[in-house]
Write an enzyme that holds these catalytic residues in place. Sequence first.
Site, PDB file in Angstrom:
ATOM      1  N   HIS A  91      -5.511  -3.137   4.933  1.00 30.03           N
ATOM      2  CA  HIS A  91      -4.392  -2.214   4.759  1.00 30.03           C
ATOM      3  C   HIS A  91      -4.863  -0.774   4.852  1.00 30.03           C
ATOM      4  CE1 HIS A  91      -5.379  -1.289   0.452  1.00 30.03           C
ATOM      5  NE2 HIS A  91      -5.781  -2.548   0.421  1.00 30.03           N
ATOM      6  N   ASP A 138      -2.803   1.749   3.561  1.00 27.71           N
ATOM      7  CA  ASP A 138      -2.185   2.518   2.480  1.00 27.71           C
ATOM      8  C   ASP A 138      -3.093   2.548   1.258  1.00 27.71           C
ATOM      9  OD1 ASP A 138      -1.658  -0.283   2.184  1.00 27.71           O
ATOM     10  OD2 ASP A 138      -0.110   0.158   0.707  1.00 27.71           O
ATOM     11  N   ASP A 142     -11.050   0.987  -1.327  1.00 28.27           N
ATOM     12  CA  ASP A 142      -9.856   0.126  -1.242  1.00 28.27           C
ATOM     13  C   ASP A 142      -8.827   0.742  -0.314  1.00 28.27           C
ATOM     14  OD1 ASP A 142      -8.069  -1.894  -1.734  1.00 28.27           O
ATOM     15  OD2 ASP A 142      -7.557  -1.232  -3.748  1.00 28.27           O
ATOM     16  N   GLU A 178       0.403  -2.700   1.342  1.00 25.30           N
ATOM     17  CA  GLU A 178      -0.275  -3.666   0.479  1.00 25.30           C
ATOM     18  C   GLU A 178      -0.279  -3.198  -0.968  1.00 25.30           C
ATOM     19  OE1 GLU A 178      -3.395  -5.901  -1.636  1.00 25.30           O
ATOM     20  OE2 GLU A 178      -3.271  -3.734  -1.360  1.00 25.30           O
ATOM     21  N   GLU A 179      -0.424  -1.897  -1.147  1.00 24.84           N
ATOM     22  CA  GLU A 179      -0.475  -1.343  -2.500  1.00 24.84           C
ATOM     23  C   GLU A 179       0.915  -1.181  -3.117  1.00 24.84           C
ATOM     24  OE1 GLU A 179      -3.089  -1.285  -3.987  1.00 24.84           O
ATOM     25  OE2 GLU A 179      -4.786  -0.676  -2.769  1.00 24.84           O
ATOM     26  N   GLU A 190     -10.787  -6.944   1.372  1.00 24.80           N
ATOM     27  CA  GLU A 190     -10.640  -6.369   0.034  1.00 24.80           C
ATOM     28  C   GLU A 190     -12.010  -6.159  -0.618  1.00 24.80           C
ATOM     29  OE1 GLU A 190      -8.125  -5.233  -1.700  1.00 24.80           O
ATOM     30  OE2 GLU A 190      -6.569  -5.725  -0.243  1.00 24.80           O
ATOM     31  N   HIS A 202      -9.107   2.439  -7.176  1.00 21.12           N
ATOM     32  CA  HIS A 202      -7.970   2.926  -7.956  1.00 21.12           C
ATOM     33  C   HIS A 202      -8.390   3.922  -9.045  1.00 21.12           C
ATOM     34  CE1 HIS A 202      -4.949  -0.520  -6.853  1.00 21.12           C
ATOM     35  NE2 HIS A 202      -5.755  -0.231  -5.864  1.00 21.12           N
TER      36      HIS A 202
END
Length: 374
Positions: A71, A73, A102, A132-133, A161, A346
């Site tokens: 992903h 995003d 990530d 995805e997020e 991931e 994150h």
Amino acid sequence: MIDPVALASRLIACPSVTPEDAGAIDVIAEALEAIGFTVHSFWTGDAPDGPVRNLFATRGQGGPHFAFAGHSDVVPAGPGWGTDPFTPVIRGDLLHGRGAVDMKGAVAAFIAAAARIPDHQGTLSLIITGDEEGPATHGTLALMAWMEERGIRPDLCLVGEPTSAHRLGDTIKIGRRGSVNMWIEVPGTQGHVAYPHLADNPAPRLIRILNELHGWTLDTGNRWFQPSNLEITDIAIGNPATNIIPGAARARLNIRFNDAHRGADLVEHVRQVVARHAPRGTVEARISGEAFLTEPGRLSTLVTDAIHRATGLEAELSTSGGTSDARFLSRLCPVVEFGLCNATMHKLDEAVAVADLHALTDIYADIITHALQG
């Protein structure tokens, strides 16, 4: 040749906070087209969860078909960063920026790996979403529908991931638990606290419901999965007065469940508990994904062997952690997840070791080579 650090930096510079694209897909498409991929990108969905930009790229033809999924995003950066989160900065041995781990770093590493192998058997593809997020309603599921319409189905899929826990290559994911959120509402009859016989207090009913659910042992785990768990995540009455019996009480819960369960069965169990204690109570549910397991076999061996050749590590096969889009892709073919160290994902000042980006490129190139040997 493509430098994974330079490409990751270009992607970090795109503030693609889900569902915004901010040019990230264009950067990916440009890099892939330059190394011989045919690229398809499209928008899907409407506000507030969309529109979302997705990409499918392919090179080669026939079988075997090996796919990489990821992903573009990222989650919001939040305040408190040492530098601008969308200005990539190398400090010491680390590349800093939102998405470094990530998972823009892994996307860059896979593209760099593909650039090393211009001639290969079969088909190599990338499935990249910008959702995805977020709610994940207009992303990988939309890509899978697009692929189905065209008869495209990979034989094996690797999701990039960040699975590594302490060192690059120490962990890969061969499955994930499912997740379901539920919202419980227990209606009552509002009234004066001095006249309870003229009212119906919903709070004790909700308490009894939550007490029973809290004591529910879903299972004790199995060979590959930890025990399923139910967590109460919110309780709300919102009564500003001290002398009023409330007219309703609400709660929210989440269940992370292993492959001993299906989401719909768990929702039905909660509904039965609510009905026993509060016949007028309601339950709304959203199943984010079902549990899945890719039994150890050819795909996991491809990945663990490549990791061992590059690092000397014996990767642990795990199903721990949250959900990912592998929960959807597992419907198509065997899927495992492997990527960078996840310690800063994150978090403030998210960062990836520059050496890990190069090492991951080496490992991905090895996986591609062996996966497309048939």
